[in-house]
Design an enzyme around this catalytic site. Structure first.
Site, mmCIF file in Angstrom:
data_model
loop_
_atom_site.group_PDB
_atom_site.id
_atom_site.type_symbol
_atom_site.label_atom_id
_atom_site.label_comp_id
_atom_site.label_asym_id
_atom_site.label_seq_id
_atom_site.Cartn_x
_atom_site.Cartn_y
_atom_site.Cartn_z
ATOM 1 N N ARG A 145 -14.769 -5.494 -8.747
ATOM 2 C CA ARG A 145 -14.007 -4.374 -8.161
ATOM 3 C C ARG A 145 -14.585 -3.077 -8.702
ATOM 4 O O ARG A 145 -14.030 -2.439 -9.583
ATOM 5 C CB ARG A 145 -12.515 -4.488 -8.514
ATOM 6 C CG ARG A 145 -11.854 -5.827 -8.212
ATOM 7 C CD ARG A 145 -11.869 -6.195 -6.739
ATOM 8 N NE ARG A 145 -11.153 -5.277 -5.901
ATOM 9 C CZ ARG A 145 -9.831 -5.356 -5.653
ATOM 10 N NH1 ARG A 145 -9.100 -6.284 -6.221
ATOM 11 N NH2 ARG A 145 -9.252 -4.510 -4.833
ATOM 12 N N SER B 3 0.821 -1.216 0.000
ATOM 13 C CA SER B 3 0.000 0.000 0.000
ATOM 14 C C SER B 3 0.853 1.262 0.000
ATOM 15 O O SER B 3 0.576 2.216 -0.739
ATOM 16 C CB SER B 3 -0.933 -0.010 1.213
ATOM 17 O OG SER B 3 -1.823 -1.108 1.157
ATOM 18 N N ARG C 270 1.370 4.074 -3.250
ATOM 19 C CA ARG C 270 1.089 5.488 -3.006
ATOM 20 C C ARG C 270 2.330 6.352 -3.258
ATOM 21 O O ARG C 270 2.244 7.444 -3.816
ATOM 22 C CB ARG C 270 0.577 5.683 -1.572
ATOM 23 C CG ARG C 270 -0.870 5.212 -1.383
ATOM 24 C CD ARG C 270 -1.210 4.995 0.090
ATOM 25 N NE ARG C 270 -2.636 4.767 0.280
ATOM 26 C CZ ARG C 270 -3.240 3.590 0.055
ATOM 27 N NH1 ARG C 270 -2.534 2.559 -0.390
ATOM 28 N NH2 ARG C 270 -4.539 3.462 0.273
ATOM 29 N N SER D 60 -12.246 2.569 0.313
ATOM 30 C CA SER D 60 -11.459 3.748 0.667
ATOM 31 C C SER D 60 -10.559 4.172 -0.489
ATOM 32 O O SER D 60 -10.082 5.304 -0.531
ATOM 33 C CB SER D 60 -10.610 3.459 1.912
ATOM 34 O OG SER D 60 -9.634 2.468 1.640
ATOM 35 N N ASP E 109 -8.278 -6.614 5.409
ATOM 36 C CA ASP E 109 -7.223 -7.486 4.894
ATOM 37 C C ASP E 109 -6.724 -8.485 5.924
ATOM 38 O O ASP E 109 -6.049 -9.463 5.578
ATOM 39 C CB ASP E 109 -6.052 -6.655 4.368
ATOM 40 C CG ASP E 109 -6.378 -5.962 3.050
ATOM 41 O OD1 ASP E 109 -7.362 -6.358 2.399
ATOM 42 O OD2 ASP E 109 -5.652 -5.024 2.669
ATOM 43 N N ARG F 273 -14.170 -12.972 -0.718
ATOM 44 C CA ARG F 273 -13.317 -13.583 0.301
ATOM 45 C C ARG F 273 -14.084 -14.298 1.392
ATOM 46 O O ARG F 273 -13.606 -15.293 1.933
ATOM 47 C CB ARG F 273 -12.378 -12.534 0.918
ATOM 48 C CG ARG F 273 -11.172 -12.295 0.062
ATOM 49 C CD ARG F 273 -10.045 -11.605 0.772
ATOM 50 N NE ARG F 273 -9.023 -11.306 -0.231
ATOM 51 C CZ ARG F 273 -8.318 -10.202 -0.282
ATOM 52 N NH1 ARG F 273 -8.495 -9.271 0.634
ATOM 53 N NH2 ARG F 273 -7.423 -10.020 -1.230
#
Length: 432
Positions: A120, A23, A27, A167, A310, A341
């Site tokens: 997604r 992550s 970014r 998010s 996660d 999931r």
């Protein structure tokens, strides 16, 4: 496709360096690509998802030099459009971050997604961008899901978007809107979930001199800002490390994971407190975590997963070995990941003998039943593959993880690291 076999392992021991954060790496790549100058990203994660992010910013005009342990990124003073479709791979984060960024380019771009946009979703993000003056829509190109972005900039203004779908929508807007023609106000129509990921984005923006003000139900972004180059270091990834910590916990093992700093903005560092609540002994040091597992003496728990989705696969495995009933709730967004999931965990852990009830919002797991080896279909989902491999360490017999190379998405060295601390793992080689 490659199969990996995992056999019951009595005890693990040793040290492993936790992988860099996916992550943070993604970014930092994007912020560097938007900067006017050269930035360096040290200790980056090389994985399929971060490769997708590199590929996309390169297509938009940034220059990326990949070297061992440090990537040098020269930002594009003016983002370019691409004559060819830009491949986002199966990285949902790359797609959602780059759609708003591509709107800043000088011309039109087509973003291809190898996964399913139905699984997604991006439409709430596209709707917000249209409210802010961008021209975007989704469709098909050559049978693949695609997003078409007209470019020519973002006007700014006010937009409304739900905070409980992804998010990543918010982070994508936070990357692009500082370069809008006027200030942007993002109004959240529902409480923000996975808020630490948005705070992570804000922290990366601050390193590049970009201001974003976060409030309880809205985010204010001043327009006409410029990104400044910055040299950043990627911290270790708690979401990936959680699988090795869980492995130690269920096998009564003593394992030390280095490159983990609890001071970083990662919601998934909650795994440390979760393990403590389950009765696992641990020691948090400045840059490492030591875990001493308790095996079959784990305690059941109740977990609200809305800010730590996660972690759910690793937690699900842990509670399978905890005697009693555990509840995982607030996890509805897991149905919109690489796989559904919740359903995948139910299907595959049940094959191994787990007692699981799945509902719209989470899982109820009656722990303590002995698990046995099985043939696992990870549904092309890296976290399902890793979760079931960990579960296999205390299951009788051997477990076959099919399509095991799907771990390359976030943790290419996962099976190598398991072997490094003594796990009985056979087949497959995924190091990069």
């Amino acid at each position: 496709m490659v199969d990996v076999i995992v056999k019951k392992t009595g005890k693990l021991s040793g040290q492993v360096c936790a992988p860099p954060s996916k992550s943070y790496t993604q970014r930092m790549i994007i912020a560097a690509a938007l900067s006017n100058g050269t930035s360096k990203v040290s200790n980056p994660l090389l994985s399929e998802d971060t490769e997708a992010t590199i590929r996309v910013v390169h297509a938009l005009g940034a220059k990326v030099k990949v070297a061992e342990g440090c990537w040098t990124i020269e930002g594009a003073a003016q983002l370019e459009s691409s004559n060819e479709p830009i491949d986002c791979g199966e990285s949902g984060a790359t797609l959602r971050f780059i759609i708003p960024v591509a709107a800043l380019a000088s011309g039109s771009s087509t973003l291809l997604f190898q996964g399913s946009i139905e699984k997604r979703p991006v439409e709430p993000l596209l709707a917000s961008l249209r409210e802010l003056g961008a021209k975007v829509h989704s469709g098909k190109l050559g049978g693949k899901d695609a997003v078409f972005v007209a470019g020519s900039g973002i006007a700014g203004g006010e937009t409304s978007i739900a905070g409980d779908i992804s998010s990543q929508f918010i982070s994508g807007l936070m990357f692009a809107c500082p370069m809008a023609e006027m200030d942007t106000e993002i109004m959240l129509t529902s409480p923000l979930e996975s808020s630490d990921y948005v705070k992570m984005t804000q922290a990366v923006l601050v390193e590049h001199g970009v201001k974003v003000s976060m409030h309880e139900n809205h985010i204010h972004i001043p327009g006409l800002q410029s990104y400044m180059p910055s040299n950043c270091v990627v911290p270790g990834d708690f979401s990936s490390a959680a699988f090795l910590l869980a492995a130690a916990a269920i096998t009564s093992s003593r394992v030390e994971l280095n490159n983990l700093d609890c001071r970083t903005i990662q919601g998934d560092k909650a795994i440390v407190g979760i393990l403590k609540n389950m009765g696992v002994n641990g020691k948090v040091c400045e840059d490492s975590i030591e875990i001493e597992g308790t095996g079959n003496f784990l305690k059941p728990i109740e977990i609200d997963a809305k800010n730590i989705p996660d972690l759910v696969p690793a937690i699900a495995v842990l509670v399978c070995y905890a005697k009693g009933t555990s509840h995982i709730f607030g996890a509805h967004r897991l149905r919109l990941k690489e796989s559904d999931r919740l359903e995948s965990l139910y299907l595959e852990l049940t094959k191994m003998g787990a007692q699981i009830t799945v509902n719209d919002d989470g899982l109820i797991i009656e722990g303590g039943s002995p698990l046995c080896g099985a043939v696992i279909d990870p549904h092309n989902d890296h976290r399902i593959a890793m979760a079931c491999a960990v579960a296999a360490l205390s299951a009788e017999g051997e477990t076959t993880i099919q399509n095991a190379e799907c771990v390359r998405k976030s943790y290419p060295q996962f099976f190598t690291h398991l072997k490094q601390i003594g796990a009985n793992v056979f087949g497959g080689k995924f190091d990069r």
